[in-house]
Design an enzyme around this catalytic site. Sequence first.
Site, PDB file in Angstrom:
ATOM      1  N   SER A 264      27.727  -3.560 -13.936  1.00 24.62           N
ATOM      2  CA  SER A 264      29.093  -3.305 -14.395  1.00 24.62           C
ATOM      3  C   SER A 264      29.499  -1.906 -13.949  1.00 24.62           C
ATOM      4  O   SER A 264      28.657  -1.078 -13.613  1.00 24.62           O
ATOM      5  CB  SER A 264      29.165  -3.400 -15.907  1.00 24.62           C
ATOM      6  OG  SER A 264      28.318  -2.441 -16.485  1.00 24.62           O
ATOM      7  N   SER A 266      30.346   0.656 -15.373  1.00 25.22           N
ATOM      8  CA  SER A 266      29.890   1.844 -16.092  1.00 25.22           C
ATOM      9  C   SER A 266      28.596   2.351 -15.461  1.00 25.22           C
ATOM     10  O   SER A 266      28.085   3.402 -15.794  1.00 25.22           O
ATOM     11  CB  SER A 266      29.684   1.538 -17.579  1.00 25.22           C
ATOM     12  OG  SER A 266      28.778   0.481 -17.754  1.00 25.22           O
ATOM     13  N   THR A 339      31.458  -5.785 -19.389  1.00 22.74           N
ATOM     14  CA  THR A 339      30.022  -6.033 -19.380  1.00 22.74           C
ATOM     15  C   THR A 339      29.720  -7.045 -20.460  1.00 22.74           C
ATOM     16  O   THR A 339      30.160  -6.886 -21.595  1.00 22.74           O
ATOM     17  CB  THR A 339      29.229  -4.757 -19.708  1.00 22.74           C
ATOM     18  OG1 THR A 339      29.661  -3.734 -18.845  1.00 22.74           O
ATOM     19  CG2 THR A 339      27.751  -4.994 -19.512  1.00 22.74           C
ATOM     20  N   HIS A 513     -26.856  -1.617  14.354  1.00 20.64           N
ATOM     21  CA  HIS A 513     -27.383  -0.488  15.132  1.00 20.64           C
ATOM     22  C   HIS A 513     -27.255   0.836  14.370  1.00 20.64           C
ATOM     23  O   HIS A 513     -27.762   1.870  14.807  1.00 20.64           O
ATOM     24  CB  HIS A 513     -26.707  -0.407  16.513  1.00 20.64           C
ATOM     25  CG  HIS A 513     -25.377   0.275  16.533  1.00 20.64           C
ATOM     26  ND1 HIS A 513     -24.173  -0.404  16.508  1.00 20.64           N
ATOM     27  CD2 HIS A 513     -25.055   1.581  16.572  1.00 20.64           C
ATOM     28  CE1 HIS A 513     -23.174   0.463  16.545  1.00 20.64           C
ATOM     29  NE2 HIS A 513     -23.676   1.681  16.578  1.00 20.64           N
ATOM     30  N   ASP A 563     -24.378  -7.587  15.880  1.00 18.78           N
ATOM     31  CA  ASP A 563     -24.602  -6.212  15.422  1.00 18.78           C
ATOM     32  C   ASP A 563     -24.036  -6.047  14.010  1.00 18.78           C
ATOM     33  O   ASP A 563     -23.051  -5.353  13.793  1.00 18.78           O
ATOM     34  CB  ASP A 563     -23.896  -5.271  16.410  1.00 18.78           C
ATOM     35  CG  ASP A 563     -24.176  -3.804  16.122  1.00 18.78           C
ATOM     36  OD1 ASP A 563     -25.057  -3.517  15.294  1.00 18.78           O
ATOM     37  OD2 ASP A 563     -23.486  -2.953  16.729  1.00 18.78           O
ATOM     38  N   SER A 689     -18.606   3.670  14.310  1.00 18.15           N
ATOM     39  CA  SER A 689     -19.386   2.430  14.323  1.00 18.15           C
ATOM     40  C   SER A 689     -19.630   1.893  12.925  1.00 18.15           C
ATOM     41  O   SER A 689     -19.864   2.657  11.992  1.00 18.15           O
ATOM     42  CB  SER A 689     -20.758   2.680  14.943  1.00 18.15           C
ATOM     43  OG  SER A 689     -20.666   2.649  16.331  1.00 18.15           O
TER      44      SER A 689
END
Length: 762
Positions: A264, A266, A339, A513, A563, A689
């Site tokens: 609204s 307001s 509102t 590894h 791996d 890694s």
Amino acid sequence: MGFSIHWSWLAALSCALWMGAGVRCDCPESKLEMQGGNYTLSNNLERGSMLVYHCPEGYYPYPAITRLCQANNSWRPQPKRFPAQKCRLIECPDPNVLENGSVSPPQEKYYVGNETTYECYSGYTMRGSATRVCLNNGKWSGSTPICSRDSGDHCANPGIPPGASRVGTMFEIDDTVRYTCNEDTFLVGSSERVCQESGEWSGNEPACYYKHTFDTPQEVSKAFGSSIKESLTILESTDDTQEGRKIRISKNGTLNIYIGVDISDSISEDYVNKSRDAVVKLITTISSFTVTPNYEIIFFSSELYEIVNILDILDGKVKLPDVKTKLEEFAVGDRNTGTNLNIVFKKFLEKMSLIEIRAGKNFKEHRHALIVFTDGAYNEGGSPAPTVMQIKNKVYMNQADGSRDDYLDIYIFGIGDDIFDDDLMALTAGTGGKHYFRVKDLEKLQETFDKMIDEDEVKGLCGLHQYEDTNSTYELMRKKYPWMAFVSSLADGHSKKCMGSLVTPEFVLTAAHCVHCFLPEKVSVQMGEGQHGFKKAKDVFCHPKYNVTAKMDKGIKEFYDYDVALIQLENYVDISTKVRPICIPCTVETNAALRLGNQSCQSQERLLLKSHLESLNFLTRTKDKEKRTVVKQKDVHAKLGDNRYECIKNAVGVEGITADTLRDAVTDNFICTGGLQPYRDHIACTGDSGGAVYKNFEHRTIQIALVSWGSHQVCSVQDGGIEESNSDSRDFHINLFKVVDFLKGILGRQNMDYAPLKFLEN
Ligand SMILES: *[C@@H]1O[C@H](CO)[C@@H](O)[C@H](O)[C@H]1NC(C)=O
Ligand SMILES: *[C@@H]1O[C@H](CO)[C@@H](O)[C@H](O)[C@H]1NC(C)=O
Ligand SMILES: *[C@@H]1O[C@H](CO)[C@@H](O)[C@H](O)[C@H]1NC(C)=O
Ligand SMILES: *[C@@H]1O[C@H](CO)[C@@H](O)[C@H](O)[C@H]1NC(C)=O
Ligand SMILES: *[C@@H]1O[C@H](CO)[C@@H](O)[C@H](O)[C@H]1NC(C)=O
Ligand SMILES: *[C@@H]1O[C@H](CO)[C@@H](O)[C@H](O)[C@H]1NC(C)=O
Ligand SMILES: *[C@@H]1O[C@H](CO)[C@@H](O)[C@H](O)[C@H]1NC(C)=O
Ligand SMILES: *[C@@H]1O[C@H](CO)[C@@H](O)[C@H](O)[C@H]1NC(C)=O
Ligand SMILES: *[C@@H]1O[C@H](CO)[C@@H](O)[C@H](O)[C@H]1NC(C)=O
């Protein structure tokens, strides 16, 4: 709609100017100005226009905060000569309510910036803050100081918050204490609390608010977050009680969220935009949980604008991404003046009735959360209170014993410059935490909703993390990458440093590894700062097919297929916002994180690696200028399908790999990244890694591969750091989808001394 800013010195002029331009001038402009501040008008001096006063930080407008130009061409409230309209220093409520202790300095009033200290009389001990500062939002920092004697009461002395007075001095089971606030303030929170069998007081601590008191984003985040999460997490734990929660909701349970946003006039357009953006953020945040609620979203003034119809969601006609689009597309057009707060609640009630018809018996398993953003300044449709009562009756199913109170939460966010607190507070419902919030800075509300999920309470959700990237300190980085692990392995007297990822509270995934397979005494993991974050390995499992020398006979000096290794930690880690597992392929939980429902492992792979140039990330650990450990994210693109060969062929020449043996060395188990085409990728450095190669979906992270080896040493720095690829450099990552059997064989094994991860059947 436009805003015009008024400076007192041109106030007299402006109306005349408008008149010249043919603008209506209904309300008088005299006596509106304010000492020390200014005001804005929503629609010049026309009827229905809203005047809002603005003061500098640390001040608030007094006596009026806003004025409305009424139909009879007068302002409400009327400007008066006395008390003069001015900006006043922000005050905090009176702290001199402390029992059995002293407050210094003693003052009549306490203003922003004033500091107070608290001391208990001898024989009394203090809980809460011994020093407090009056803050900009009209509240004291810290928590209420309480002086009490250990007198064996069932509940601890609940204290008296500043500005309040308490009736009730008995703290045994079922004893009640009642609070009221002093004249200029009103009470937010529980005005009545009962000492419960658990030793806790019911409800939540009350606080005395002035009209200039607001909740900070942190406060809202904490209170609203823990309350709404209660609904979200209860729905999640359908088949276990591992977190000690009582399961109140069966699998038929559903969460319906109804959101109403006041647009609204307001409320300024800026506010509307920000509430809208906050709703988008709220929905995004909620979507990071595995629960998928249904949404009804309504914007309202004197009429309704239904953005999302909950029935369409129930029918599957509207999906979550559509909800966000619809919200984002919504623009405030011409708004009508009235509102009507009641019609919003009426609409919510109507939708509940329709859901009830569809759900039949299962309706009793539905939870409902109503979230309304408004200033409460309704002028049509009457009070929503009777409608809220009907909603309660529907959800509570006439059970007055409170047993169904958990099924309904009504949260009100008071927004706007002038909030009708009394009316709005009466509309809240729900157990547990706070349900009424006064929000000043809506921009921060988005941040608030983002932070909601980083509380420690949402355990066991893989890949959950915080978005924000404001500061790159290691501490904050842990919230963004809570699964990140630093792996060290002793070899020939020096330690090899790698990355890894937490995949369950007890296992860290890394490259084979990087570790000594089956030699846990040489391996350790760092998951946080200092000694506390240091974890010893209990066991180290490498993939059984990992064998660097397996293809020596073909001239391949180092062969890194398979791996991959899993480190079992000696003690499992405590899950928190900074330490949490990442999601890995082919688990039930990853399906949930990706909202795939009951889907196969292949469909996960198709979703995660769907494009032939999939954008992925991995991390690198390095030092900043001050030599502090920092973590940075690298951006790469997996070259899949037609793009793959161009990528892997750069491995020719490395460690004896030839055009003939290329496919032997770089098997289908590797994902290739790097190079300049079509994007310049980052390249891995020593130390990267074993780290996770991952993808983010909203708030969840899924690991897809792990960093294994590279074709060229590009990095100039010793370890870590952001480096860009050159045209020849490539990285090869183990695709986790290709090693699921290994992961499942260890992480999914039943009857071990650790909780198994649930893998998909196929
Ligand atoms: C109006 O007041 C606010 C708050 O003090 C200030 O930030 C703003 O700059 C002022 N506007 C003008 C045009 O003076
Ligand atoms: C204007 O109307 C309001 C109510 O609508 C009333 O309270 C007020 O006294 C009226 N003012 C004048 C100047 O007539
Ligand atoms: C502690 O505070 C209570 C409440 O104000 C008061 O009744 C009591 O006498 C105080 N005790 C002492 C020792 O001052
Ligand atoms: C409290 O704050 C006011 C306003 O800033 C200031 O004038 C006063 O000196 C402060 N009092 C103390 C004790 O600091
Ligand atoms: C859940 O729903 C199914 C079918 O929709 C029904 O057979 C079952 O009884 C329901 N369970 C509960 C606890 O209501
Ligand atoms: C509000 O959002 C709309 C649409 O996104 C935009 O056009 C408008 O300029 C925004 N208004 C303000 C005050 O930010
Ligand atoms: C970010 O870091 C700066 C400087 O280290 C600090 O002043 C600031 O408070 C930090 N911000 C947050 C949100 O932690
Ligand atoms: C690795 O492969 C080589 C060549 O096939 C073989 O001789 C060796 O025994 C293997 N090592 C292990 C530990 O399996
Ligand atoms: C998931 O789907 C598979 C096959 O598509 C089926 O065998 C299994 O029972 C389903 N699981 C659930 C919980 O529906």
